[in-house]
Structures are given as C-alpha cells and as structure tokens.
Design a protein around this motif. Structure first.
Motif, mmCIF file in Angstrom:
data_model
loop_
_atom_site.group_PDB
_atom_site.id
_atom_site.type_symbol
_atom_site.label_atom_id
_atom_site.label_comp_id
_atom_site.label_asym_id
_atom_site.label_seq_id
_atom_site.Cartn_x
_atom_site.Cartn_y
_atom_site.Cartn_z
ATOM 1 N N GLU A 164 -55.968 -34.279 29.962
ATOM 2 C CA GLU A 164 -56.284 -33.595 31.215
ATOM 3 C C GLU A 164 -55.549 -34.236 32.384
ATOM 4 O O GLU A 164 -55.070 -33.546 33.289
ATOM 5 C CB GLU A 164 -57.790 -33.622 31.455
ATOM 6 C CG GLU A 164 -58.247 -32.728 32.597
ATOM 7 C CD GLU A 164 -59.758 -32.596 32.643
ATOM 8 O OE1 GLU A 164 -60.404 -32.795 31.604
ATOM 9 O OE2 GLU A 164 -60.285 -32.296 33.732
ATOM 10 N N LEU A 165 -55.415 -35.566 32.357
ATOM 11 C CA LEU A 165 -54.648 -36.263 33.392
ATOM 12 C C LEU A 165 -53.167 -35.896 33.298
ATOM 13 O O LEU A 165 -52.490 -35.728 34.323
ATOM 14 C CB LEU A 165 -54.829 -37.771 33.247
ATOM 15 C CG LEU A 165 -56.241 -38.314 33.506
ATOM 16 C CD1 LEU A 165 -56.276 -39.812 33.281
ATOM 17 C CD2 LEU A 165 -56.693 -37.972 34.915
ATOM 18 N N ARG A 166 -52.657 -35.768 32.073
ATOM 19 C CA ARG A 166 -51.260 -35.367 31.916
ATOM 20 C C ARG A 166 -51.033 -33.957 32.446
ATOM 21 O O ARG A 166 -49.997 -33.669 33.060
ATOM 22 C CB ARG A 166 -50.871 -35.443 30.441
ATOM 23 C CG ARG A 166 -50.744 -36.881 29.925
ATOM 24 C CD ARG A 166 -50.542 -36.913 28.427
ATOM 25 N NE ARG A 166 -50.320 -38.283 27.952
ATOM 26 C CZ ARG A 166 -50.376 -38.654 26.683
ATOM 27 N NH1 ARG A 166 -50.649 -37.734 25.742
ATOM 28 N NH2 ARG A 166 -50.156 -39.908 26.335
ATOM 29 N N ASN A 167 -51.998 -33.082 32.209
ATOM 30 C CA ASN A 167 -51.885 -31.724 32.735
ATOM 31 C C ASN A 167 -51.889 -31.719 34.260
ATOM 32 O O ASN A 167 -51.141 -30.982 34.900
ATOM 33 C CB ASN A 167 -53.030 -30.858 32.209
ATOM 34 C CG ASN A 167 -52.905 -30.572 30.725
ATOM 35 O OD1 ASN A 167 -51.812 -30.660 30.154
ATOM 36 N ND2 ASN A 167 -54.005 -30.242 30.076
ATOM 37 N N ALA A 168 -52.749 -32.575 34.846
ATOM 38 C CA ALA A 168 -52.798 -32.667 36.305
ATOM 39 C C ALA A 168 -51.481 -33.187 36.860
ATOM 40 O O ALA A 168 -50.969 -32.679 37.870
ATOM 41 C CB ALA A 168 -53.949 -33.573 36.738
ATOM 42 N N ALA A 169 -50.916 -34.192 36.192
ATOM 43 C CA ALA A 169 -49.634 -34.738 36.644
ATOM 44 C C ALA A 169 -48.517 -33.716 36.507
ATOM 45 O O ALA A 169 -47.583 -33.680 37.321
ATOM 46 C CB ALA A 169 -49.297 -35.992 35.845
ATOM 47 N N LEU A 170 -48.630 -32.870 35.512
ATOM 48 C CA LEU A 170 -47.596 -31.876 35.255
ATOM 49 C C LEU A 170 -47.698 -30.690 36.206
ATOM 50 O O LEU A 170 -46.705 -30.235 36.779
ATOM 51 C CB LEU A 170 -47.707 -31.395 33.801
ATOM 52 C CG LEU A 170 -46.693 -30.357 33.329
ATOM 53 C CD1 LEU A 170 -45.282 -30.939 33.367
ATOM 54 C CD2 LEU A 170 -47.044 -29.894 31.912
ATOM 55 N N HIS A 171 -48.904 -30.184 36.409
ATOM 56 C CA HIS A 171 -49.090 -28.950 37.178
ATOM 57 C C HIS A 171 -49.406 -29.185 38.649
ATOM 58 O O HIS A 171 -49.173 -28.291 39.473
ATOM 59 C CB HIS A 171 -50.210 -28.109 36.550
ATOM 60 C CG HIS A 171 -49.923 -27.656 35.155
ATOM 61 N ND1 HIS A 171 -48.981 -26.695 34.876
ATOM 62 C CD2 HIS A 171 -50.427 -28.052 33.957
ATOM 63 C CE1 HIS A 171 -48.928 -26.492 33.561
ATOM 64 N NE2 HIS A 171 -49.794 -27.309 32.986
ATOM 65 N N ALA A 172 -49.949 -30.332 38.979
ATOM 66 C CA ALA A 172 -50.314 -30.598 40.378
ATOM 67 C C ALA A 172 -49.933 -32.023 40.766
ATOM 68 O O ALA A 172 -50.790 -32.830 41.134
ATOM 69 C CB ALA A 172 -51.811 -30.359 40.589
ATOM 70 N N PRO A 173 -48.664 -32.379 40.678
ATOM 71 C CA PRO A 173 -48.260 -33.758 40.965
ATOM 72 C C PRO A 173 -48.535 -34.177 42.402
ATOM 73 O O PRO A 173 -48.877 -35.331 42.657
ATOM 74 C CB PRO A 173 -46.770 -33.771 40.644
ATOM 75 C CG PRO A 173 -46.343 -32.343 40.753
ATOM 76 C CD PRO A 173 -47.512 -31.544 40.296
ATOM 77 N N LYS A 174 -48.384 -33.263 43.364
ATOM 78 C CA LYS A 174 -48.664 -33.623 44.757
ATOM 79 C C LYS A 174 -50.135 -33.963 44.947
ATOM 80 O O LYS A 174 -50.482 -34.905 45.675
ATOM 81 C CB LYS A 174 -48.259 -32.476 45.683
ATOM 82 C CG LYS A 174 -46.749 -32.281 45.799
ATOM 83 C CD LYS A 174 -46.425 -31.172 46.788
ATOM 84 C CE LYS A 174 -44.919 -30.990 46.931
ATOM 85 N NZ LYS A 174 -44.598 -29.894 47.876
#
Length: 477
Positions: free
Chosen positions: A95-105
């Motif tokens: 889930e953290l990887r998805n957040a970094a991928l889709h919402a890095p800002k």
C-alpha cells in the motif's frame, strides 16, 4: 525477472511543465492518447522504446523515469509511519508502494509534515525536561520505559529497602567451596521447594530462564554463561521472596503510564538480583580497593562485566556513597538501551549518542577497554571508558546480542579508576569534545555532525566547502 517501470507522476509533471497536452505528447512519441492516459495513471509500465522517445520529446535523461525514487519514497514513508505517533496504523508495504507510485507529492508532503512535527516536538520535549528537572514531576507523553528510567534517575538509581534486603539475604547464602549458581539453586530448593534444572535447547532457542510454578521447576538455558544463570536465579528469588517490597516501591512511584508498573517491577527484580550477587558493603569496598577495575570485580563476585558496570552506578547509599558515575549500554545501531547518570552528564532521550564518543568505537575493538577524556559543550570533562560485550551464544546456531557498555566519572575523580593510568589529563590534545546528540549539540566545528541542531539554522556557501557542508546560524524570530 526484469522489474517493470512506472513513472506516471514524473511524466505528467514534465509534460505540464512544457505546456503539452496528453494528446500532444502521445502524438509526438507515436502512441494513442488512451495508451498515454494509461501510462500517466500507472496502468501501463514503460517499455524501452517508449522511455527513449519520452526522453527525446521531453528533453530529459532516461534516468528521469527510473522507479528508484518511488522505492526510496516508499521506504521513507515506512520509516515515518513507524513513529509511535502513528501507533495502531498497520499499513502494508504494498500500500505504501502504491502511494509512492500514484501520489508521490502527497507522500513527500507527509514526510515534510512529519519532519516539522518532530522538530517542534523535540523543542517542546526539551522544555518539558527543564520543567521536570525543576518541578520533579513526570511528563504524560512518556513511554513506560522512559517513565521508569526517569524514576530510577530521580531516586539516584538506589533503592534502599531492596538493597539492604538483598545484602541481608546474601549473608545467609554464605560463601563456600561450591559455585555461586549452585548455592543460589540450593537456597531456592531448600526454602521454596523449587528445583533448578539446566537444559540445552536443541534448536538454539534464546530463552534464559523459565519458572514452571505448577511443576515447581526453574529451567535454565545451560548454554549461557554461569554469571547469566546466577543472575536469573537471583531475579526469580526477588519475585518469590520480596514481591511485597517491590510492589510497595512501585506503588510509591505513582506511575502515570499503564504499563510502567510492570516494567518497573521487572527492573526492581533485576536491581535486587544485582544487589544480591554484589552486596553493597563488600562490593563498594572491593571497588575502592581495585580502583574500579571491572574485570577484577567480575571475577571476584562471579558476575559479568555489564553487571559490574551497572552495579557501580547504584552505589549511592547515604553515608557510604561510591564515586558518582554514569553508565549506559548501546546497540550497534547506536540506540541507548540502558542509561543512568549520577553525574551532570546527560544522555540523549531520543535517538543515538554522540558519534565521536568512544562507546561506538568499542565495537571495533571488542577485546579492549577504550579510555577517553570527553568534554561536554558546557566544559565539564569526564573519564570515559567503553567496552564491547556479547550476550548469548553457547552454541553455533544460537542468537548473539552485541552491545557496548560505557561508564565513567567526572575528571576530578579519575584517579580512583585504574583506567586513568593510561591518559594524560594535562595534555589538551587528549581531550575529545563530544555532545549529547547532534540534534542537541551546537558545536559549530564538529566534523562528525550528522544533522544541524533543531534550534539552529544553516548557511550554505556555494564558494566554500568544509567537511560539514554548512555553517550553523541562530534562528532569528
């Protein structure tokens, strides 16, 4: 397996910065607009051909589309969310990887916000510490371990009722030809009908002791050093024979945290064990006679070097005080796992100790005692001794814990320690200037500084570069 590369957010930012629409970019790299939409929403990974075309059209290096940034961002978010302030959150790594991928800002904003929070929190915690020092009360935001550590600090790391009870019991378990461990085991069986059995775990299990009250058997891990096992038996004796006295001390402490009472009970049982194995009057006399040579004291009392160092820091009995000392234990990551100071020396409450303190160097020389004259920012100087220790072992596949212990005194008392024989206190070059921690140290000339102090600004001169790439400056309101 080749790793797929997703860089939708980076592509979108670069495209918008150049004033291109999604359709414009799709046409220029030779793909459909729907394909480009899927790339920017990370529904499609980037092929080698597409990466090359994107780099050409957007005028950037192909490394701009690497997924390494997302991996680092996910790792940083994981570390940030490990802060106790986020306790209760159990966010899977994916889930953290998805957040970094889709919402890095958004992820970077959270990291920046947490950084500001920690800076403000540290500032107010330093104010809390000052208030506690003057008012003698405990803060409500402490963990159980911190609250218990502060309790022992404020009582001088000496518990008179337990110390005298342990000393009296020690006189009844008289010295004799048998080993200390056997004498303690015999006393336990004679007075409490609990037999002691030593076993060697077949799978390298790292347990120390286990009391089976139903079977009235105390199991000891026979692969561990005898000093460790003797301490374990003494700790169980404390709970069996002096639980009322321990509970009285805990009750008087009036802890605020719900778990602090249990932590303190365990700490007091350990305190009693140390006082039983090293009874106050005899131990204090031997410490003075040997000039606090911890190796000789360990051999004399049949205990470990760590146990000796810890016991030396408790010699605060009124009328028969020992030399005021500090004692700490750190792990290889620099975390302080034990700490006490009867001196003016202060330890970092959060994070690691000063990197140029000799306690960190001890891991590199595990067979030596390292001696240092350490000077704090306030000018106070200390005889500082450090030594590496290993706990556990006994068989090839057993768990081994590695720590370094540090102890010492103000330089005015250094002659009472055998370790002062190897230093020249008159030589200013022998003095090592240390601090509490980088966050709390305002030395402007320290070459080992990791981060600026939390209450200082920095000045970066592009025309000048020192070992530390910035200068400290006061923050003006």
């Amino acid at each position: 397996m080749k790793r797929k590369i997703y860089a939708g957010a980076a592509i979108r930012d670069l495209r918008e910065a150049r004033g291109l629409t999604q359709i414009d970019l799709a046409r220029r790299i030779g793909v459909s607009s729907s394909y480009m939409s899927q790339i920017e929403t990370n529904q499609r990974s980037l092929s080698g051909t597409v990466i090359v075309e994107l780099a050409r059209v957007l005028r950037v290096d192909v490394s701009a589309f690497s997924s390494d940034d997302n991996i680092r961002l996910a790792a940083t978010l994981r570390e940030v969310l490990g802060d106790p302030v986020f306790s209760g959150l159990d966010i899977p790594l994916q889930e953290l990887r998805n957040a970094a991928l889709h919402a890095p800002k958004l992820g970077r904003a959270l990291i920046d916000l947490h950084r500001v929070y920690r800076k403000v929190e540290e500032k107010y915690r330093s104010l809390d510490d000052a208030l506690r020092a003057t008012e003698g009360n405990f803060g409500s935001r402490q963990s159980a371990f911190e609250e218990v550590r502060d309790f022992f600090h404020f009582i001088g790391n000496y518990v008179d009722s337990l110390d005298r009870a342990a000393e009296a019991l020690s006189s009844r378990i008289a010295e004799g030809p048998d080993s200390l461990l056997n004498r303690l085991s015999c006393y336990l069986e004679t007075n409490y009908h609990i037999s002691v059995s030593r076993i060697s775990p077949s799978d390298g299990t790292s347990f120390v002791s286990n009391l089976d009250r139903a079977r009235r058997v105390l199991l000891l891990n026979d692969t561990l050093p005898r000093a460790t096992l003797a301490f374990a038996v003494a700790r169980h004796l404390a709970i069996l024979a002096f639980s009322d006295a321990i509970e009285a001390v805990v009750a008087d402490a009036s802890f605020q945290g719900t778990d602090a009472g249990a932590v303190c009970t365990a700490a007091l049982a350990n305190y009693f064990a140390g006082a039983l194995l090293m009874p106050y009057a005899r131990f204090a006399e031997e410490a003075r006679r040997t000039r606090h040579d911890v190796e000789r004291l360990a051999a004399r009392f049949g205990v470990s070097i760590e146990q000796v160092c810890h016991r030396l820091s408790t010699l605060q009995r009124p009328g028969n005080e020992g030399v005021p000392m500090y004692f700490l234990r750190v792990d290889r990551a620099g975390n302080i796992t034990k700490r006490h100071s009867a001196t003016r020396l202060q330890f970092a409450r959060y994070g690691g100790a000063c990197p140029i303190w000799n306690i960190h160097e001890a891991f590199e020389a595990p067979d030596r005692f390292l001696v240092q004259i350490a000077e704090m920012p306030d000018g106070d100087q200390y005889l500082s001794v450090a030594h590496a220790i290993t706990k556990g072992g006994g068989r090839f596949d057993s768990v081994r814990l590695r720590y370094a212990v540090g102890f010492g005194c103000e330089l005015a008392h250094a002659n009472e320690f055998v370790y002062s024989d190897v230093i020249d206190a008159r030589n200013p070059r022998a003095v090592v200037k240390i601090g509490i921690s980088c966050r709390l140290c305002d030395r402007s000339d320290c070459p080992q500084r990791a981060i600026p102090p939390f209450d200082k600004g920095i000045d970066v001169n592009p025309d000048s570069r020192n070992i530390v790439p910035y200068q400290l400056k006061d923050i003006r309101s």
